[in-house]
Every structure is written in structure tokens, then in C-alpha cells.
Design a protein around this motif. Structure first.
Motif, PDB file in Angstrom:
ATOM      1  N   ARG A 232    -110.788 -14.504-125.190  1.00  0.00           N
ATOM      2  CA  ARG A 232    -111.924 -14.290-124.187  1.00  0.00           C
ATOM      3  C   ARG A 232    -113.057 -13.440-124.423  1.00  0.00           C
TER       4      ARG A 232
ATOM      5  N   ASP B 240    -111.849  -9.272-114.894  1.00  0.00           N
ATOM      6  CA  ASP B 240    -111.201  -8.255-114.676  1.00  0.00           C
ATOM      7  C   ASP B 240    -109.804  -8.387-114.118  1.00  0.00           C
TER       8      ASP B 240
ATOM      9  N   ARG C  34    -105.661  -5.641-119.723  1.00  0.00           N
ATOM     10  CA  ARG C  34    -106.185  -5.216-121.035  1.00  0.00           C
ATOM     11  C   ARG C  34    -104.964  -5.133-121.896  1.00  0.00           C
TER      12      ARG C  34
ATOM     13  N   TYR D 118    -103.930  -7.801-124.587  1.00  0.00           N
ATOM     14  CA  TYR D 118    -104.911  -8.287-125.332  1.00  0.00           C
ATOM     15  C   TYR D 118    -105.215  -7.413-126.509  1.00  0.00           C
TER      16      TYR D 118
ATOM     17  N   VAL E 271    -115.587 -10.778-123.836  1.00  0.00           N
ATOM     18  CA  VAL E 271    -115.711  -9.595-122.956  1.00  0.00           C
ATOM     19  C   VAL E 271    -116.874  -9.151-122.823  1.00  0.00           C
TER      20      VAL E 271
ATOM     21  N   ALA F 285    -111.390 -10.852-126.681  1.00  0.00           N
ATOM     22  CA  ALA F 285    -109.954 -10.306-126.261  1.00  0.00           C
ATOM     23  C   ALA F 285    -109.040 -11.337-126.837  1.00  0.00           C
TER      24      ALA F 285
ATOM     25  N   ARG G  55    -113.610 -16.780-120.904  1.00  0.00           N
ATOM     26  CA  ARG G  55    -114.395 -15.695-120.714  1.00  0.00           C
ATOM     27  C   ARG G  55    -113.408 -14.709-119.765  1.00  0.00           C
ATOM     28  N   TRP G  56    -113.912 -13.218-120.245  1.00  0.00           N
ATOM     29  CA  TRP G  56    -112.966 -12.251-119.586  1.00  0.00           C
ATOM     30  C   TRP G  56    -112.984 -12.158-118.184  1.00  0.00           C
TER      31      TRP G  56
ATOM     32  N   PHE H 118    -108.374  -6.336-128.700  1.00  0.00           N
ATOM     33  CA  PHE H 118    -109.790  -6.278-128.584  1.00  0.00           C
ATOM     34  C   PHE H 118    -110.748  -6.056-130.163  1.00  0.00           C
TER      35      PHE H 118
END
Length: 418
Positions: free
Chosen positions: A69, A18, A22, A25, A71, A111, A15-16, A27
Motif C-alpha cells: 500500500r 486508515d 499499522r 505492515y 502511504v 507498507a 493505497r493505504w 513500512f
């Protein structure tokens, strides 16, 4: 890996958060249909396309830097689409997850860590789509978009010339480019092919290309064909004062390097390759050899045309451009209609993939083919948004009542208003 990944083990690893960066990764956004609990399905997609297994009898594993992950998940409502056949494996993993009576459509964003990736299109597609459509709990699975961070995107080769470099080579200004394929692709000998090539170039076309079905077989072997094309081109350049570009066909499994060598000997400028058949490595290799590279659609329409399975035309175009294609074939329906209009959503997406800023990579030149006519140039210009496009034309030239040269000249006159 197997298709039995409906597991929630170490779910937090997939799981993404915070807290993640970014910039580390890629997306990917998907449209899927499933009757399973979508939160579990999305985790299964991320698991299948990264670590898959998170426990082994060899001690503790910490794979968090390498796991894909989830997102976001957006519910698009009930769906009766069944583009993929369902199946269930006889394992406890499948048995543990309940199936709803009504399937729903979703957009899912996942991601993928750059730590797992190399800057090649085949690696990117393998990790971001490879076995997604194999999963038996998905009724549909379409990869819609890929968003790469600059630090990763810049590592791809990208076009060697691109649209601006091609225009500089040809020397044409304020108009599109015109090309005739060597059709009929089979059965003609080289003398007959040259009878088609010469008047078309004299009529103002910029390029001649092998057809995607052209082979190094009788009655048109490449040594003689490319020698004849080069000699004809030299004569017409001297006669017209205009540069002309020649493309050889490198959609060849067993003769890629010999045909490339022959093309180079005779000064052939460019090649067409079909990454759907040759692989994306063919684009890279042709680029390395110094050719202008045209990425052809042969072999890929079954992957990109289905509405609910495969990858979008925009992703395919993006991958071809990243790999080094200077010119990229547009979808078959691109530019249809008889009235001037702006691009529809699908057309805008592929044009964007050709020309949007991409970490310093040159813009690619969109290639339009299939039923294109001189009186419709304003339509194509309005859809593309500029004169930076390359038309492959045969029928409209061949069927002109006054012959090939006049048929070719009709496109030049339509482009210049002369």
C-alpha cells in the motif's frame, strides 16, 4: 514478475487506508526520481512488489490482505539524476502513461503486509526492494529505511552475544577493542603469519581475524593455520592474563561447513561472513553453530554506496543485526577526519541501526577499519558515542618504527591514557 506494472487497475487495493492496522505492515521509505506521474509510479512499485496481477480468468480474486500500500508521496522538486537507464516496453500499459519533460525527485513510503513475509532478511529485502530498480520508468531508486512492527521484528534471531556479550567475553572495560587482520592475506605461510600474530597479541590486541581473502589453500591451509592460531592464543592468554578472540573466514561457497567444523575443533571463537556474497543465511548458520559473527562488507558496497540506487547503509546494517550479526562493518569513510567531532548524518544512521532498541535484540558492535590510528581514538569515541566499537588495524601497527608489539601497545596506551 515483469516490469510493465504502470496499471491503475484495482488502484484502491494498493493505497493505504486508515482502517488498516499499522502493526500488520512493514513500512519502507524510498527516494526515487521519475518523469512519469508519481501517483501512478508509486502504485506501480507497490503492485510490482506484491500482487502485480489482480485479475485472472479463474474467477473473482480478493488480494487486498496481500497487497502493498502506498502511504505517502513527498515531492522534492526537479531532478536531473539519471542513475538508471530508462526503457519502455512495447505494451499498452507503458503507452498509456504520459512522460513529463522534467523528472522530479520524491520520497515514497509503501507498507508491505506481514502476511506475505517470513522473518528473514533475504525475504524482507526481496519484497521491499527486489525488482524496484528494474522498473524502466524510474531514473533512481534508493531504499532509505525499513520500519518493522514489534510483533514481526521479535521473530528474527538477532545477535547471540552482541556488544555487551562480546565485552563480557573479552573482559575489557572502558575502552574499544583492537584487532589485527592476517595481512598480507595471500602468499604467507602459517609460520610467517604466526610471527605477526604473536607480537600483536602480546602488545595488547584483543583479537586476530582471518582476512576476507584468506582461503583454505597453500601455503596456508586452515587446519594448520587454526591450530597455530589457537596454540599461540593459549600461550599469550597465559602470559598476559587477558582473553583473546580469534575469527575464521567463512566467506566460502564450497567449504563453509568444513571450514566451520575445523574452526570449532580448534576453539576459534568467531567467524567473518559476507552476506553480500554468502547471503544473509550465512549469518544465521554461523550463529546456529555458536560462533561470534562478524558481518563483513565484501561484495555489498556496490549496493549500498551509490547515492541514488540500492539500499542505504543503515538498512543493510539493520538487516545484518536482525539476522544475528554481533559485529558489523561500518562504511569505509566512517570516522574520517583529524579533529574530534560528532557523527554526521550518515554515520549517525548506521550507529543507530547498530544500537537502537530493536524488540529486545542485543545491540551490535560497530566495526571500524581503514587507516585508523591511535591518536584518533577520541574522534572515533565521539562519533560512536561510546567505547563500544571494534577497530581492525594493520598499517598503523605494521609501520611503527619500533615493531609490531610496540605498534599494538600504542593503541592500548592511547585507550587507557597510560
Amino acid at each position: 514478475m515483469s516490469s510493465e506494472s504502470l496499471s491503475t487497475e484495482h488502484a484502491e487495493w494498493f493505497r493505504w487506508s486508515d482502517e488498516l492496522n499499522r502493526a500488520d505492515y512493514v513500512f519502507a521509505r524510498y527516494r526515487i526520481v521519475t518523469a512519469q506521474a508519481v501517483e501512478v509510479v508509486a502504485l506501480a512499485m507497490a503492485r510490482e512488489q506484491s500482487a502485480c496481477t489482480t485479475t485472472l480468468p479463474i474467477g473473482d480474486l480478493d488480494l487486498r490482505a496481500h497487497t502493498a500500500r502506498v502511504v505517502s508521496i513527498d515531492n522534492h522538486g526537479p531532478s536531473d539524476v539519471r542513475a538508471l537507464p530508462r526503457y519502455r516496453l512495447t505494451t499498452s500499459v507503458y503507452a498509456d502513461v504520459a512522460q513529463a519533460e522534467q523528472a522530479h525527485a520524491y520520497e515514497v513510503e509503501i507498507a508491505y503486509p506481514i502476511a506475505n513475509l517470513k522473518p528473514t532478511a533475504s525475504c524482507l529485502l526481496n519484497h521491499c526492494y527486489g525488482e524496484i530498480a528494474r522498473l524502466g520508468f524510474l531514473d533512481a531508486a534508493k531504499l532509505l529505511s525499513l520500519d518493522l512492527p514489534t510483533s514481526f521484528e521479535v521473530q528474527f534471531p538477532g545477535p547471540r552475544l552482541g556488544a555487551s556479550g562480546f565485552r563480557a567475553k573479552v573482559g575489557a572495560k572502558d575502552r574499544p577493542f583492537f584487532c589485527r587482520s592476517t595481512r598480507p592475506a595471500v602468499g604467507l605461510n602459517n609460520a610467517q603469519l604466526l610471527q605477526v600474530i604473536e607480537p600483536v597479541l602480546r602488545g595488547g590486541f584483543d583479537a586476530i581475524k582471518d582476512d576476507e581473502l584468506s582461503e583454505d589453500i597453500a601455503p596456508s591451509r586452515v587446519e594448520e593455520r587454526y591450530r597455530g592460531m589457537a596454540e599461540t592464543r593459549a600461550r599469550l592468554v597465559a602470559e598476559t592474563g587477558e582473553n583473546k578472540v580469534l575469527f575464521a573466514n567463512l566467506i566460502a561457497e564450497d567449504q563453509f561447513e568444513p571450514i566451520a567444523a575445523c574452526a570449532l575443533r580448534h576453539g576459534i571463537d568467531g567467524v567473518l561472513v559476507a552476506p553480500g556474497l554468502n547471503g544473509f543465511g550465512a549469518i544465521r548458520r554461523a550463529r546456529e553453530l555458536g560462533f561470534i559473527v562478524l558481518a563483513h562488507n565484501a561484495g555489498v558496497d556496490g549496493l549500498v554506496r551509490p547515492l541514488h540506487v540500492g539500499i542505504s547503509e543503515a538498512v543493510w546494517t539493520q538487516l545484518c543485526r536482525l539476522s544475528g550479526a554481533d559485529l558489523i562493518m561500518m562504511p569505509g569513510e566512517f570516522g574520517g577526519g583529524t579533529a574530534v567531532r560528532t557523527a554526521n548524518t550518515a554515520e549517525a544512521a548506521v550507529i543507530d541501526a547498530c544500537i537502537r532498541p530493536m524488540s529486545g535484540h542485543a545491540a551490535a558492535l560497530p566495526v571500524l577499519a581503514g587507516g585508523k590510528r591511535p591518536e584518533r581514538l577520541p574522534i572515533y569515541q565521539s562519533i560512536v558515542g561510546s567505547d563500544d566499537y571494534f577497530l581492525i588495524i594493520a598499517t598503523a601497527v605494521d609501520d611503527h618504527p619500533e615493531g609490531l608489539e610496540v605498534g599494538a601497545r600504542a593503541f592500548r596506551q592511547a585507550a587507557t591514557g597510560a
